[in-house]
Design an enzyme around this catalytic site. Structure first.
Site, PDB file in Angstrom:
ATOM      1  N   HIS A  60       0.813  -1.218   0.000  1.00 37.09           N
ATOM      2  CA  HIS A  60       0.000   0.000   0.000  1.00 37.09           C
ATOM      3  C   HIS A  60       0.846   1.267   0.000  1.00 37.09           C
ATOM      4  O   HIS A  60       0.345   2.358   0.254  1.00 37.09           O
ATOM      5  CB  HIS A  60      -0.937   0.003   1.216  1.00 37.09           C
ATOM      6  CG  HIS A  60      -2.215   0.748   0.991  1.00 37.09           C
ATOM      7  ND1 HIS A  60      -3.257   0.237   0.242  1.00 37.09           N
ATOM      8  CD2 HIS A  60      -2.629   1.961   1.404  1.00 37.09           C
ATOM      9  CE1 HIS A  60      -4.249   1.107   0.219  1.00 37.09           C
ATOM     10  NE2 HIS A  60      -3.891   2.165   0.916  1.00 37.09           N
TER      11      HIS A  60
ATOM     12  N   ASP B  17      -7.304   3.862   9.013  1.00 39.17           N
ATOM     13  CA  ASP B  17      -8.647   3.900   8.426  1.00 39.17           C
ATOM     14  C   ASP B  17      -8.918   2.659   7.577  1.00 39.17           C
ATOM     15  O   ASP B  17     -10.043   2.159   7.547  1.00 39.17           O
ATOM     16  CB  ASP B  17      -8.805   5.147   7.552  1.00 39.17           C
ATOM     17  CG  ASP B  17      -8.897   6.416   8.376  1.00 39.17           C
ATOM     18  OD1 ASP B  17      -9.312   6.341   9.541  1.00 39.17           O
ATOM     19  OD2 ASP B  17      -8.546   7.488   7.858  1.00 39.17           O
TER      20      ASP B  17
ATOM     21  N   GLU C   2     -12.214  12.471  13.377  1.00 42.41           N
ATOM     22  CA  GLU C   2     -11.560  12.825  12.122  1.00 42.41           C
ATOM     23  C   GLU C   2     -12.300  14.002  11.509  1.00 42.41           C
ATOM     24  O   GLU C   2     -13.288  14.505  12.063  1.00 42.41           O
ATOM     25  CB  GLU C   2     -11.505  11.634  11.149  1.00 42.41           C
ATOM     26  CG  GLU C   2     -10.509  10.561  11.562  1.00 42.41           C
ATOM     27  CD  GLU C   2     -10.163   9.588  10.447  1.00 42.41           C
ATOM     28  OE1 GLU C   2     -10.583   9.824   9.287  1.00 42.41           O
ATOM     29  OE2 GLU C   2      -9.472   8.592  10.726  1.00 42.41           O
TER      30      GLU C   2
END
Length: 531
Positions: free
Chosen positions: A92, A157, A268
């Site tokens: 990622h 997340d 957030e």
């Protein structure tokens, strides 16, 4: 045992000869004793960023930490090899950080997950924890820990990331203000250093290595196993969103929320630029948002903001989650009638980005270039950074979320390798707060050519350079820099410590070449300590 080790070293030598031969790539799977190397795979030169595609000469799929130790110990003792090694978790990364051009990529998902859950009182440690492979995914740890009514305290997340990968950068999400990043919730690590030494380390046992690898960008060792702190998991979560048309009010309410950790469990925030973001970010939010902002009026573009917070139904609060949310909302200053809440399972809340992923995959917009930029910004500079960002992006054309939310500096251990912005020197409480801003742009190849992508990368570099200047004083999170001199500037006064750690644990510069921080050098020009 001695004969087996000798044979293994001979077989690794054969591999190195193959790598150094005129034919650069191993053409078929090769079994070098206990180590099984593959021809370059389709994944080893690809990451989520889809910006760089550096092909390795070989891929190792290890079955144990010892496999990794054997490879690195041989490379570190070889006088002729200049081969580099990168550990790849879920792939990622954005800028080829887990790639190794003409080197060896270690695919960490090959390690057995072997997740072991220990409840408080069952072991020598007086807390609940999980022992888990560095190649396991956080979603796998969530599945297993929930079977015991437990879960890690701090998350990212997106959960389809490897444990070792996020611990090598920091690991942040909306829980970070309360529990710190993932690297602040680790009790023990098994690490293979660049010299091939397999070391079990803690904050008190080999502490220099322990703190070096946490947020260390893979520069000092490969995390093969981690002991992660767990807590009791709630069954339900009250998930809330509130909207704003004023930036100062938005950030003030965010800072209000993080000042109430006894009530709030997650905070957030987002910059709402256009309808696309408003609808895209609501894919996983299972309730109707009756919010229809005017993004264009009087010839100008309007920008809105959204706070997202959550309250756990964990039985630890004196009131119901709905009553807690109502109590919190009375103290907030969001747009009237634009606060929305829904109750969801804890699992669905943590795994919310997976729904957005599946939606993007369904229309072919997941496996596209992602020229992302993440910045830590001091509280004193957050408004100037917002202005800088809006001056350099087109709201109508921007595709992807822009995250913006506060963290607390004292939740980060300064012994780790992560670099935070220096405190601005204002009031103590102001110095305690800093922001993370994630500019998570997607570049659809159908409308963004290769030249377009290069322009976006240049734009990111310009924003990062301007934000890093004294006026704002920001630092990149998951940093990417074009040269060693830029890396020195990034680490600043911490550079000497970083270089000393590198000299101690990976003196030949074998590990994580994709960052471009340190060069690969020969063993003849290096002297080092026992680790």
């Amino acid at each position: 045992m001695v004969i087996s080790l000798f044979c293994a070293r001979v077989n690794v030598l054969l591999l190195l000869l193959a790598l150094c031969s005129p034919c650069k790539f191993i053409q078929s799977p090769m079994d070098f004793g206990p180590l099984s190397f593959l021809q370059k795979t389709s994944t080893a030169s690809v990451d989520f960023g889809r910006i760089l595609f550096n092909s390795p000469s070989a891929v190792l799929r290890p079955q144990s930490s010892e496999d990794i130790s054997l490879l690195l110990s041989f490379l570190s003792s070889s006088s002729f090899s200049r081969v580099t090694v990168a550990a790849r978790g879920a792939g990622h990364s954005i800028h080829g950080q887990a790639q190794a051009l003409d080197g060896i990529v270690i695919e960490m998902d090959a390690l057995p997950s072997n997740i072991e859950i220990h409840k408080k009182g069952e072991g020598v440690v007086g807390v609940s924890y999980a022992d888990v492979s560095g190649g396991a995914l956080w979603i796998e740890l969530l599945h297993e820990s929930l079977k015991h009514g437990l879960a890690p305290r701090s998350w990212t997340d997106y959960l389809y990331l490897s444990v070792g990968g996020t611990l090598s950068i920091g690991g942040i999400s909306g829980q970070t203000f309360k529990y710190g990043p993932q690297i602040s919730n680790v009790l023990q690590l098994d690490v293979v250093t660049g010299k091939g030494k397999l070391v079990t380390c803690t904050p008190t046992k080999s502490p220099e290595l322990f703190f070096a690898v946490l947020g260390g960008l893979g520069q000092f060792g490969i995390i093969t196993r981690a002991r992660i702190l767990l807590q009791d998991a709630p069954e339900k979560v009250k998930w809330v969103r509130a909207f704003y048309d004023d930036f100062d009010t938005f950030t003030s309410d965010q800072e209000l929320l993080i000042s109430m950790p006894e009530l709030v469990d997650y905070v957030e925030g987002f910059v709402v630029l256009n309808e696309q973001f408003l609808h895209g970010s609501s894919t996983a939010f299972p309730t109707h948002l009756d919010f229809t902002p005017e993004f264009h009026s009087n010839g100008s573009s309007n920008v809105y903001y959204c706070i997202e917070f959550a309250v756990h139904d964990d039985g630890l609060k004196n009131s119901s989650t709905q009553e807690v949310v109502e109590e919190i909302a009375r103290r907030m200053s969001h747009l009237p009638s634009h606060l929305y809440g829904v109750e969801v399972s804890y699992y669905d809340f943590l795994n919310r980005v997976r729904m957005e992923e599946m939606s993007l995959r369904s229309v072919g917009l997941w496996e596209v270039p992602h020229p992302w930029l993440n910045m830590f910004v001091p509280k004193s500079g957050i408004k100037a950074f917002r202005d800088l960002l809006l001056e350099n992006i087109s709201p109508d054309e921007f595709a992807g979320p822009i995250l913006l939310y506060p963290l607390l500096r004292d939740k980060w251990d300064t012994n780790t390798s992560v670099v935070l912005p220096d405190a601005a020197g204002g009031a103590a409480e102001d110095e305690r707060v800093l922001y993370i801003v994630g500019v998570l742009r997607s570049a659809n190849p159908a409308s963004c050519t290769a030249e377009c992508l290069r322009d976006l990368l240049r734009l990111n570099r310009g924003i990062a350079d301007a934000a890093s200047a004294p006026g704002i004083g920001a630092k990149q999170y998951i940093p990417h820099h074009p040269s060693p001199s830029h890396w020195r500037e990034h680490f600043g006064r911490r550079w000497e410590r970083l270089a000393a750690r590198k000299a101690r644990f990976d003196p030949l510069g074998i590990l994580a070449p994709g960052h471009g921080i340190f060069p690969r050098i020969s063993s003849a020009s290096s002297s080092s300590s026992s680790l």
